[in-house]
Scaffold this motif. Structure first.
Motif, PDB file in Angstrom:
ATOM      1  N   GLY A 198       0.613  -1.404   0.180  1.00 32.16           N
ATOM      2  CA  GLY A 198       0.305  -0.022  -0.002  1.00 32.16           C
ATOM      3  C   GLY A 198       0.646   1.121  -0.028  1.00 32.16           C
ATOM      4  N   ASP A 199       2.044   1.013   0.070  1.00 30.65           N
ATOM      5  CA  ASP A 199       2.702   2.566   0.596  1.00 30.65           C
ATOM      6  C   ASP A 199       3.347   3.038  -0.921  1.00 30.65           C
ATOM      7  OD1 ASP A 199       4.929   3.968   2.138  1.00 30.65           O
ATOM      8  OD2 ASP A 199       6.616   2.256   0.813  1.00 30.65           O
ATOM      9  N   LEU A 200       2.860   3.941  -1.102  1.00 34.36           N
ATOM     10  CA  LEU A 200       2.872   4.986  -3.056  1.00 34.36           C
ATOM     11  C   LEU A 200       3.774   6.049  -2.509  1.00 34.36           C
ATOM     12  CD1 LEU A 200       1.841   5.364  -5.432  1.00 34.36           C
ATOM     13  CD2 LEU A 200       0.036   6.620  -4.196  1.00 34.36           C
ATOM     14  N   VAL A 201       4.814   6.270  -3.080  1.00 33.89           N
ATOM     15  CA  VAL A 201       6.064   7.123  -3.147  1.00 33.89           C
ATOM     16  C   VAL A 201       6.446   7.608  -4.650  1.00 33.89           C
ATOM     17  CG1 VAL A 201       8.000   7.712  -2.427  1.00 33.89           C
ATOM     18  CG2 VAL A 201       7.239   6.047  -1.254  1.00 33.89           C
ATOM     19  N   LEU A 202       6.652   9.135  -4.336  1.00 33.06           N
ATOM     20  CA  LEU A 202       6.838   9.974  -5.379  1.00 33.06           C
ATOM     21  C   LEU A 202       7.779  10.926  -5.438  1.00 33.06           C
ATOM     22  CD1 LEU A 202       6.221  11.041  -8.476  1.00 33.06           C
ATOM     23  CD2 LEU A 202       5.304  13.153  -7.417  1.00 33.06           C
ATOM     24  N   VAL A 203       8.767   9.785  -5.913  1.00 36.68           N
ATOM     25  CA  VAL A 203      10.633  10.363  -5.924  1.00 36.68           C
ATOM     26  C   VAL A 203      10.674  10.993  -7.217  1.00 36.68           C
ATOM     27  CG1 VAL A 203      12.823   9.349  -6.189  1.00 36.68           C
ATOM     28  CG2 VAL A 203      11.328   8.238  -4.641  1.00 36.68           C
ATOM     29  N   GLY A 204      11.528  12.538  -7.099  1.00 34.28           N
ATOM     30  CA  GLY A 204      11.562  13.144  -7.838  1.00 34.28           C
ATOM     31  C   GLY A 204      13.568  13.514  -8.643  1.00 34.28           C
ATOM     32  N   SER A 205      13.231  14.002  -9.247  1.00 29.60           N
ATOM     33  CA  SER A 205      14.597  13.686 -10.038  1.00 29.60           C
ATOM     34  C   SER A 205      15.491  13.719  -9.596  1.00 29.60           C
ATOM     35  CB  SER A 205      14.578  14.938 -11.391  1.00 29.60           C
ATOM     36  OG  SER A 205      13.501  14.564 -12.218  1.00 29.60           O
ATOM     37  N   TYR A 206      16.738  13.113  -9.901  1.00 32.77           N
ATOM     38  CA  TYR A 206      18.299  12.967  -9.208  1.00 32.77           C
ATOM     39  C   TYR A 206      18.782  12.967  -7.230  1.00 32.77           C
ATOM     40  CZ  TYR A 206      19.163  14.773 -13.365  1.00 32.77           C
ATOM     41  OH  TYR A 206      19.612  15.375 -14.958  1.00 32.77           O
ATOM     42  N   ILE A 207      17.060  12.685  -6.743  1.00 35.74           N
ATOM     43  CA  ILE A 207      17.238  12.224  -5.180  1.00 35.74           C
ATOM     44  C   ILE A 207      17.683  10.924  -4.972  1.00 35.74           C
ATOM     45  CG2 ILE A 207      14.941  12.167  -5.125  1.00 35.74           C
ATOM     46  CD1 ILE A 207      15.246  13.406  -2.476  1.00 35.74           C
ATOM     47  N   PRO A 208      18.807  10.710  -4.536  1.00 32.45           N
ATOM     48  CA  PRO A 208      18.957   9.325  -3.963  1.00 32.45           C
ATOM     49  C   PRO A 208      18.090   8.708  -3.189  1.00 32.45           C
ATOM     50  CG  PRO A 208      21.443  10.297  -3.537  1.00 32.45           C
ATOM     51  CD  PRO A 208      19.534  11.157  -3.738  1.00 32.45           C
ATOM     52  N   HIS A 209      17.842   6.844  -3.772  1.00 29.64           N
ATOM     53  CA  HIS A 209      16.777   6.228  -3.343  1.00 29.64           C
ATOM     54  C   HIS A 209      17.268   4.668  -3.685  1.00 29.64           C
ATOM     55  CE1 HIS A 209      15.689   6.889  -7.164  1.00 29.64           C
ATOM     56  NE2 HIS A 209      14.691   6.004  -7.188  1.00 29.64           N
ATOM     57  N   LEU A 210      16.649   4.140  -2.411  1.00 29.16           N
ATOM     58  CA  LEU A 210      17.022   2.549  -2.494  1.00 29.16           C
ATOM     59  C   LEU A 210      15.846   2.351  -2.087  1.00 29.16           C
ATOM     60  CD1 LEU A 210      18.164   0.026  -2.968  1.00 29.16           C
ATOM     61  CD2 LEU A 210      19.137   0.718  -0.481  1.00 29.16           C
ATOM     62  N   TRP A 211      14.764   1.165  -2.351  1.00 25.16           N
ATOM     63  CA  TRP A 211      13.552  -0.014  -1.613  1.00 25.16           C
ATOM     64  C   TRP A 211      14.681  -1.321  -1.197  1.00 25.16           C
ATOM     65  CZ3 TRP A 211      12.130   4.469  -2.679  1.00 25.16           C
ATOM     66  CH2 TRP A 211      10.738   4.915  -3.404  1.00 25.16           C
TER      67      TRP A 211
END
Length: 287
Positions: free
Chosen positions: A60-73
């Protein structure tokens, strides 16, 4: 872990790319890319890193990640065990800012969507109360025609843009967008080691050795890369995992303390209240 500028697969040339992923750990590296990314978890759980934010994720997790921001699931360790039958299903939507045309969102009628895309530079999380009404639209996205995908994504973005600020969470507390690939492989190695071993005792000397650095150099390096001290970061991972266990499992709080790596119930309660805003007992009672 190596922080890398991630490019779309060479076979994908579209400005909008939607697909379903069914394997644990969406990516093996802490990474960033020029596309905006909408990630919807329909099955699985674990820990997500977005900028300097560390938090558990659930179905149910919903995330909007912007351009060039470091991320990892990163899924829980049990998902990587040999013979694991735990299911993973994630709808991943990547799109460029101009996927509907240059300056499309500069039109006054789309001002709210433009503001949404501006605000997602820190990462935006929408809980189940927002994602559940969108569930049917989100899961059918990969099977739509390319034209229908454009129309449906615009509809979804419009609905997200109308969500009140109190019903969405800004993830990163600082602007960590990367404009060039300047990080070493160390951060990739370090984050992977922490996410795999947070439940054990990790001394500063141990993690510094993993990074092949002196403790002083490592502390400066880690603070620069994550905007947090190593101890603060480790405590957040432990507490976020504890909060997930408290939600999903009927395990005594005293046991949860040791499961996530704390060796003192007093310190566990202190850190939990500091990070989550309530004691473990009150947190569980409020669920």
């Amino acid at each position: 872990m190596k922080l890398v500028l991630k490019k779309s697969d060479t076979i994908v040339t579209k400005k909008l790319n939607i697909h379903t992923r069914n394997l644990p750990c969406l990516d093996s590296m802490w990474h960033y890319h020029p596309e905006i990314e909408l990630i919807y978890i329909t099955q699985s759980n674990g820990i997500r890193f977005v900028g300097d934010s560390v938090a558990p994720f659930f179905a149910g997790d919903l995330v909007l990640v912007g351009s060039y921001i470091p991320h990892l699931w990163r899924n829980d360790p049990s998902y990587y065990e040999e013979g694991s039958t735990q299911n993973v299903k994630t709808i991943v939507t990547k799109f460029t800012r101009d996927f509907l045309g240059n300056d499309f969102f500069e039109i006054p009628e789309f001002f709210e969507i433009k503001k949404l895309l501006d605000n997602c530079k820190f990462g935006l999380s929408f809980g189940k109360e927002i994602s559940e009404p969108l569930h049917k639209d989100l899961i059918k996205l990969p099977n739509l025609s390319h034209t229908e995908q454009h129309i449906k994504i615009l509809e979804i973005l419009n609905k997200l843009s109308l969500v009140k600020e109190k019903d969405r969470v800004v993830l990163s507390s600082s602007d960590m967008r990367q404009t060039k690939s300047e990080s070493s492989e160390r951060i990739d190695t370090v984050l992977k080691y922490i996410s795999d071993n947070y439940a054990t005792s990790i001394a500063l000397e141990d993690i510094s050795n993993v990074a092949c650095m002196t403790t002083n150099s490592f502390c400066r390096f880690f603070k620069k890369m994550t905007n947090k001290s190593f101890t603060q970061f480790l405590n957040e991972i432990r507490i976020r995992n504890a909060s997930r266990i408290l939600v999903q499992e009927n395990i005594p709080i005293s046991e949860v303390c040791y499961i996530v790596g704390f060796n003192s119930i007093t310190n566990f309660n202190k850190q939990f209240k500091q990070i989550m805003g309530a004691t473990p007992k009150k947190f569980r009672e409020a669920i």
